[in-house]
Design a protein around this motif. Structure first.
Motif, mmCIF file in Angstrom:
data_model
loop_
_atom_site.group_PDB
_atom_site.id
_atom_site.type_symbol
_atom_site.label_atom_id
_atom_site.label_comp_id
_atom_site.label_asym_id
_atom_site.label_seq_id
_atom_site.Cartn_x
_atom_site.Cartn_y
_atom_site.Cartn_z
ATOM 1 N N ILE A 123 -23.396 -9.341 -17.474
ATOM 2 C CA ILE A 123 -23.158 -10.446 -16.579
ATOM 3 C C ILE A 123 -22.775 -11.600 -17.185
ATOM 4 O O ILE A 123 -22.742 -12.063 -18.326
ATOM 5 C CB ILE A 123 -24.640 -10.843 -15.916
ATOM 6 N N VAL A 124 -21.864 -12.373 -16.234
ATOM 7 C CA VAL A 124 -21.142 -13.813 -16.791
ATOM 8 C C VAL A 124 -21.144 -14.490 -15.566
ATOM 9 O O VAL A 124 -20.807 -14.206 -14.605
ATOM 10 C CB VAL A 124 -19.673 -13.466 -17.417
ATOM 11 N N LEU A 125 -21.580 -15.682 -15.872
ATOM 12 C CA LEU A 125 -21.742 -16.962 -15.190
ATOM 13 C C LEU A 125 -20.740 -18.031 -15.659
ATOM 14 O O LEU A 125 -21.066 -18.336 -16.719
ATOM 15 C CB LEU A 125 -23.112 -17.341 -14.829
ATOM 16 N N VAL A 126 -20.058 -18.542 -14.457
ATOM 17 C CA VAL A 126 -19.242 -19.813 -14.764
ATOM 18 C C VAL A 126 -19.474 -20.906 -13.928
ATOM 19 O O VAL A 126 -19.798 -20.780 -12.556
ATOM 20 C CB VAL A 126 -17.698 -19.568 -14.706
ATOM 21 N N GLY A 127 -19.643 -22.188 -14.258
ATOM 22 C CA GLY A 127 -19.824 -23.188 -13.397
ATOM 23 C C GLY A 127 -19.910 -24.628 -14.009
ATOM 24 O O GLY A 127 -19.993 -24.578 -15.239
ATOM 25 N N GLN A 128 -19.576 -25.424 -13.104
ATOM 26 C CA GLN A 128 -19.695 -26.929 -13.640
ATOM 27 C C GLN A 128 -20.683 -27.806 -13.564
ATOM 28 O O GLN A 128 -21.498 -27.416 -12.608
ATOM 29 C CB GLN A 128 -18.373 -27.827 -12.626
ATOM 30 N N ASP A 129 -21.148 -28.611 -14.459
ATOM 31 C CA ASP A 129 -22.148 -29.611 -14.195
ATOM 32 C C ASP A 129 -21.767 -30.760 -13.549
ATOM 33 O O ASP A 129 -20.974 -31.542 -14.145
ATOM 34 C CB ASP A 129 -22.594 -29.848 -15.751
ATOM 35 N N TRP A 130 -22.503 -30.711 -12.509
ATOM 36 C CA TRP A 130 -21.947 -31.974 -11.347
ATOM 37 C C TRP A 130 -22.456 -33.178 -11.899
ATOM 38 O O TRP A 130 -21.805 -34.335 -11.432
ATOM 39 C CB TRP A 130 -22.565 -31.719 -10.051
ATOM 40 N N ASP A 131 -23.456 -33.341 -12.773
ATOM 41 C CA ASP A 131 -24.098 -34.484 -13.330
ATOM 42 C C ASP A 131 -23.303 -35.094 -14.368
ATOM 43 O O ASP A 131 -23.153 -36.349 -14.432
ATOM 44 C CB ASP A 131 -25.537 -34.355 -13.612
ATOM 45 N N GLY A 132 -22.402 -34.251 -14.799
ATOM 46 C CA GLY A 132 -21.536 -34.679 -16.139
ATOM 47 C C GLY A 132 -20.036 -34.953 -15.860
ATOM 48 O O GLY A 132 -19.215 -34.942 -16.801
ATOM 49 N N ILE A 133 -19.663 -34.893 -14.562
ATOM 50 C CA ILE A 133 -18.375 -35.069 -14.275
ATOM 51 C C ILE A 133 -17.829 -36.553 -14.580
ATOM 52 O O ILE A 133 -18.552 -37.506 -14.467
ATOM 53 C CB ILE A 133 -18.232 -34.850 -12.646
ATOM 54 N N ALA A 173 -31.075 -9.987 -21.495
ATOM 55 C CA ALA A 173 -30.983 -10.023 -22.984
ATOM 56 C C ALA A 173 -29.578 -10.459 -23.599
ATOM 57 O O ALA A 173 -28.495 -10.478 -22.849
ATOM 58 C CB ALA A 173 -31.342 -8.687 -23.606
ATOM 59 N N GLU A 174 -29.683 -10.742 -24.880
ATOM 60 C CA GLU A 174 -28.398 -10.969 -25.555
ATOM 61 C C GLU A 174 -27.721 -12.248 -24.646
ATOM 62 O O GLU A 174 -26.500 -12.116 -24.576
ATOM 63 C CB GLU A 174 -27.482 -10.010 -25.772
ATOM 64 N N VAL A 175 -28.408 -13.256 -24.404
ATOM 65 C CA VAL A 175 -27.833 -14.339 -23.530
ATOM 66 C C VAL A 175 -27.069 -15.332 -24.448
ATOM 67 O O VAL A 175 -27.770 -15.795 -25.738
ATOM 68 C CB VAL A 175 -28.835 -15.077 -23.037
ATOM 69 N N ALA A 176 -25.807 -15.684 -24.159
ATOM 70 C CA ALA A 176 -25.053 -16.445 -25.208
ATOM 71 C C ALA A 176 -24.426 -17.574 -24.113
ATOM 72 O O ALA A 176 -24.060 -17.266 -22.952
ATOM 73 C CB ALA A 176 -23.943 -15.813 -25.961
ATOM 74 N N VAL A 177 -24.234 -18.748 -24.640
ATOM 75 C CA VAL A 177 -23.700 -19.613 -23.702
ATOM 76 C C VAL A 177 -22.633 -20.431 -24.498
ATOM 77 O O VAL A 177 -22.604 -20.657 -25.875
ATOM 78 C CB VAL A 177 -24.549 -20.807 -23.058
ATOM 79 N N GLN A 178 -21.716 -21.075 -23.826
ATOM 80 C CA GLN A 178 -20.399 -21.721 -24.253
ATOM 81 C C GLN A 178 -19.818 -22.726 -23.248
ATOM 82 O O GLN A 178 -19.931 -22.715 -22.229
ATOM 83 C CB GLN A 178 -19.320 -20.846 -24.796
ATOM 84 N N GLY A 179 -19.613 -24.119 -23.919
ATOM 85 C CA GLY A 179 -19.137 -25.102 -22.991
ATOM 86 C C GLY A 179 -17.626 -25.180 -23.111
ATOM 87 O O GLY A 179 -17.006 -25.072 -24.282
ATOM 88 N N PHE A 180 -17.126 -25.701 -21.977
ATOM 89 C CA PHE A 180 -15.614 -25.998 -22.042
ATOM 90 C C PHE A 180 -15.287 -27.648 -21.308
ATOM 91 O O PHE A 180 -16.451 -27.717 -20.520
ATOM 92 C CB PHE A 180 -14.626 -25.142 -21.221
ATOM 93 N N LEU A 181 -14.338 -28.097 -21.404
ATOM 94 C CA LEU A 181 -14.153 -29.203 -20.640
ATOM 95 C C LEU A 181 -12.718 -29.017 -19.679
ATOM 96 O O LEU A 181 -11.679 -28.835 -20.449
ATOM 97 C CB LEU A 181 -14.023 -30.731 -21.554
ATOM 98 N N GLY A 182 -12.852 -28.865 -18.572
ATOM 99 C CA GLY A 182 -11.743 -28.777 -17.763
ATOM 100 C C GLY A 182 -11.036 -30.377 -17.460
ATOM 101 O O GLY A 182 -11.959 -31.244 -17.193
ATOM 102 N N GLY A 230 -12.689 -35.496 -15.863
ATOM 103 C CA GLY A 230 -13.139 -34.398 -16.982
ATOM 104 C C GLY A 230 -14.315 -33.639 -16.206
ATOM 105 O O GLY A 230 -15.227 -34.126 -15.571
ATOM 106 N N LEU A 231 -14.207 -32.332 -16.514
ATOM 107 C CA LEU A 231 -15.082 -31.300 -15.468
ATOM 108 C C LEU A 231 -15.747 -30.547 -16.688
ATOM 109 O O LEU A 231 -15.241 -29.433 -17.178
ATOM 110 C CB LEU A 231 -14.302 -30.599 -14.628
#
Length: 240
Positions: A123-133, A173-182, A230-231
């Protein structure tokens, strides 16, 4: 909306993140993948070049029609993340981009993903953090107030930063996260900032005059090729 989505999809950062999600899913000729919240169908079409079966799902009829017309070879269906039209363990990969913030209960969608994924599925989830725009603006305080008001109008504005916890709580299981800035810099994207300001004024979070001042500032920046937003984007991957 579709034009803005098309422009966003062609941004270098968006292309990089999109293809990174395919790597995380470990797509190959045996993969059966569902793209939940497929939008115009671009990602699903790209994944279909590798996967054995690709299902594109979206709750919006216009998006379903657009994806179907652009990619007639795709299996495009209308449906929601909380109630997937699939049997238990019927897919080996699940992808969802810019969806969970619109759900009142993202945990239900994670449970559905766990249900339809076969053991060992990804499973892969992608999304923006609306508080951090971050919006480049003449009045930083006003900009923060407008962003906060927009976040407060969304069912789950902080869902993306919760991806790791959601997946762990959902039995993955094997949960990994990574951040990007659009970085949104195309002048047409000014409509996003305008919409934020109008929404903030409609709820009383800012005055009509403040909203107009903000809009004029953003329109001037767009006209002078100085528009910049910045997103923050979170990407999470896990194994069933």
């Amino acid at each position: 909306m579709i034009r803005m989505l098309d422009i966003a999809d062609e941004m270098p950062e968006a292309i990089r993140v999109r293809h990174f999600t395919y790597e995380l899913l470990a797509l190959d000729h045996r993969t059966q993948v569902i793209d939940v919240g497929c939008g115009t169908g671009l990602a699903a079409a790209e994944m279909s070049r590798t996967a054995s079966q690709t299902i594109a799902l979206d709750p919006d009829q216009l998006m379903v029609q657009t994806a179907s017309s652009r990619w007639p070879e795709l299996d495009v269906r209308r449906g929601v993340a909380e109630h997937l039209p699939l049997s238990e363990g019927s897919v080996t990969a699940y992808r969802s981009d810019k969806v969970f913030h619109m759900l009142a209960d993202p945990g239900r969608a994670v449970a559905e993903a766990h249900r339809v994924l076969a053991p060992g599925g990804r499973i892969v989830l992608v999304g923006q953090d609306w508080d951090g725009i971050m919006i480049d603006a003449a009045d930083a305080g006003l900009s923060r107030a407008i962003v906060q008001a927009r976040a407060d109008s969304i069912p789950s504005p902080r869902a993306a930063r919760r991806y790791r916890s959601l997946l762990l709580d959902g039995g993955f299981a094997e949960v990994a996260v990574q951040g990007f800035l659009g970085a949104l810099i195309h002048p047409s994207m000014v409509n996003i900032a305008i919409g934020f300001a109008q929404a903030a004024a409609s709820t009383g979070a800012v005055t009509a005059s403040e909203a107009q001042n903000f809009i004029r500032d953003q329109q001037q920046r767009a006209a002078q090729d100085r528009f910049s937003v910045g997103l923050p984007v979170w990407v999470a991957a896990a194994t069933r």
